[in-house]
Design a protein around this motif. Sequence first.
Motif, PDB file in Angstrom:
ATOM      1  N   MET A 167       0.809  -1.216   0.000  1.00  0.00           N
ATOM      2  CA  MET A 167       0.000   0.000   0.000  1.00  0.00           C
ATOM      3  C   MET A 167       0.844   1.270   0.000  1.00  0.00           C
ATOM      4  N   PHE A 168       2.078   1.184  -0.533  1.00  0.00           N
ATOM      5  CA  PHE A 168       2.950   2.369  -0.512  1.00  0.00           C
ATOM      6  C   PHE A 168       2.297   3.586  -1.160  1.00  0.00           C
ATOM      7  N   THR A 169       1.385   3.368  -2.109  1.00  0.00           N
ATOM      8  CA  THR A 169       0.846   4.500  -2.875  1.00  0.00           C
ATOM      9  C   THR A 169      -0.431   5.087  -2.281  1.00  0.00           C
ATOM     10  N   VAL A 170      -0.859   4.641  -1.083  1.00  0.00           N
ATOM     11  CA  VAL A 170      -2.137   5.169  -0.560  1.00  0.00           C
ATOM     12  C   VAL A 170      -1.972   6.504   0.167  1.00  0.00           C
ATOM     13  N   GLY A 171      -0.745   6.973   0.349  1.00  0.00           N
ATOM     14  CA  GLY A 171      -0.555   8.221   1.084  1.00  0.00           C
ATOM     15  C   GLY A 171      -0.254   7.974   2.543  1.00  0.00           C
ATOM     16  N   MET A 172       0.851   7.237   2.777  1.00  0.00           N
ATOM     17  CA  MET A 172       1.286   6.965   4.152  1.00  0.00           C
ATOM     18  C   MET A 172       2.254   8.045   4.603  1.00  0.00           C
ATOM     19  N   PRO A 173       2.383   8.244   5.913  1.00  0.00           N
ATOM     20  CA  PRO A 173       3.441   9.131   6.394  1.00  0.00           C
ATOM     21  C   PRO A 173       4.810   8.563   6.001  1.00  0.00           C
ATOM     22  N   LEU A 174       5.800   9.424   5.874  1.00  0.00           N
ATOM     23  CA  LEU A 174       7.139   8.989   5.478  1.00  0.00           C
ATOM     24  C   LEU A 174       7.678   7.922   6.430  1.00  0.00           C
ATOM     25  N   ALA A 175       7.437   8.115   7.740  1.00  0.00           N
ATOM     26  CA  ALA A 175       7.933   7.134   8.721  1.00  0.00           C
ATOM     27  C   ALA A 175       7.329   5.761   8.459  1.00  0.00           C
ATOM     28  N   GLY A 176       6.059   5.731   8.073  1.00  0.00           N
ATOM     29  CA  GLY A 176       5.405   4.464   7.753  1.00  0.00           C
ATOM     30  C   GLY A 176       6.034   3.807   6.541  1.00  0.00           C
ATOM     31  N   GLU A 177       6.261   4.616   5.478  1.00  0.00           N
ATOM     32  CA  GLU A 177       6.892   4.066   4.277  1.00  0.00           C
ATOM     33  C   GLU A 177       8.258   3.466   4.627  1.00  0.00           C
ATOM     34  N   LEU A 178       9.033   4.195   5.426  1.00  0.00           N
ATOM     35  CA  LEU A 178      10.379   3.717   5.778  1.00  0.00           C
ATOM     36  C   LEU A 178      10.309   2.435   6.596  1.00  0.00           C
ATOM     37  N   PHE A 179       9.418   2.433   7.594  1.00  0.00           N
ATOM     38  CA  PHE A 179       9.307   1.233   8.442  1.00  0.00           C
ATOM     39  C   PHE A 179       9.002  -0.001   7.599  1.00  0.00           C
ATOM     40  N   PHE A 180       7.985   0.109   6.742  1.00  0.00           N
ATOM     41  CA  PHE A 180       7.569  -1.075   5.975  1.00  0.00           C
ATOM     42  C   PHE A 180       8.595  -1.426   4.900  1.00  0.00           C
TER      43      PHE A 180
END
Length: 528
Positions: free
Chosen positions: A307-320
């Motif tokens: 779900m990288f393209t749904v509009g996650m916070p940057l910290a979320g993208e990095l964690f996952f």
Amino acid sequence: MTTQVAETGHDDHAHGPAKGITRWLFTTNHKDIGSMYLIFSLIMLFIGGSMAFVIRAELFQPGLQLVEPNFFNQMITMHGLIMVFGAVMPAFVGLANWMIPLMIGAPDMALPRLNNLSFWILPFAFSMMMVTLFMDGGGPNFGWTFYAPLSTTYAPPSVTFFIFAIHMMGASSIMGAINVVVTIVNMRAPGMGYMKMPMFCWTWLITAFLLIAVMPVLAGVVTMMLMDIHFGTSFFDAGGGGDPVLFQHVFWFFGHPEVYIMILPSFGVVSQVIPTFARKKLFGYHSMVYAIIAIAVLSFVVWAHHMFTVGMPLAGELFFMYTTMLIAVPTGVKIFNWVSTMFKGSMTFETPMLYSIAFVILFTIGGLSGIMLALAPVDFVYHDTYFVVAHFHYVLVPGAIFGIFAAVYYWLPKWSGKMYDEGLAKFHFWVSFVGLNLTFFPMHFVGLAGMPRRIPDYPLQFADFNMIVSVGAFLFGTSQLIFVFILIKTLRSGKAAPQSPWESAEGLEWTIPSPAPYHTFATPPKVD
């Protein structure tokens, strides 16, 4: 057996299978139930495969050729659901039923009646799912991931039957998994500690825990869909204060462990087959066990990489992104150990070994494209293209399906007491191997060039590769008829198989006669 007879006051005779259809309807025998699961999954493989044929026939040339776009979407959806829940998972449960009691020296599964129920739920569940294709508005048309609101607000009326079918499949999986856990924990032969178990038992034990953990999540998410459709809730409806992205989070919290559920038993099969045909002990047994456990644990903290393209916070993208790349480490350990097991071994290349080697190579290719997809910035380019389709088919087809083929060829002599035709089986392997790569490798190219998933038509520049892919798909699908022919030929006229048909196979399953008697290990064997 004799002590049992004395206690229960039965006549002193061995209990064979019942006669006629009741043998299969009421059986509590792990071998019968295992066989039914395997036959069921083979039927589902052909139904799901015929749906893939519809997809590839439509995409053979640009332009709308054969089917309506809405029916095309139904084929996409049903192909995914049937292959995942109908072909791959029941095949592995069938292998577990057949082999786990034989491998740990148990007389049967721990909960035999639950075992019967868990199988007989499935034909009804899948009949109900497939009959939706004939209802008003057609069957599910929202993709196998059934994202809301496509599966709620905009779904065809038949979606309710789909939800019930998913519930039944989930219940079946949970029962099967509980059975595996109880059997392995309670029924190992005296002297068989956990670290002496065959790898197939280890991978299935971990798989069973994953199933017990995530199937209720799937049940939860389809229940929330049901509530949104019929009972006025707004879990996934922004108009009522809900959020469609919540659906994706809950679904993938189930969905990512699910993909490991589909691959771990294959890891176990390959870990049995490679040492046999390399004539060496499995390299790094303990590290293999810890790697499986690590993969299982990490599988719970990577879900949002879908779900990288749904509009996650940057910290979320990095964690996952980082946790996803971390999964490559235990997986790499396993690949290293398989290669090390083969290194300087006295290798022969019987069909189970061919499937296992193809598994290691092609699964690694699928893993590498997975690491590309794990990189959040570039996933914005790859997301929802054919590159993703290429990735997950490279891990699921050579991963799960080839693992199942390796297992069937490896244990078929033990099940049937007859040897398959090695020449025909090798032919089946090579045609499948060529068909598979012809089908899924070019998908990387059209995906990187920007072709989206789940479309019935495409611009002209994608035409050549799509034609190649379709030809490969027809070759791969048709070649599975060779497999059916091999099975029938083996059962009808195969040469008698010895107790252990493979030169250096180890494990308790090779200490019993071929074919395996209806009842085995009535007295538990001693393990040194």
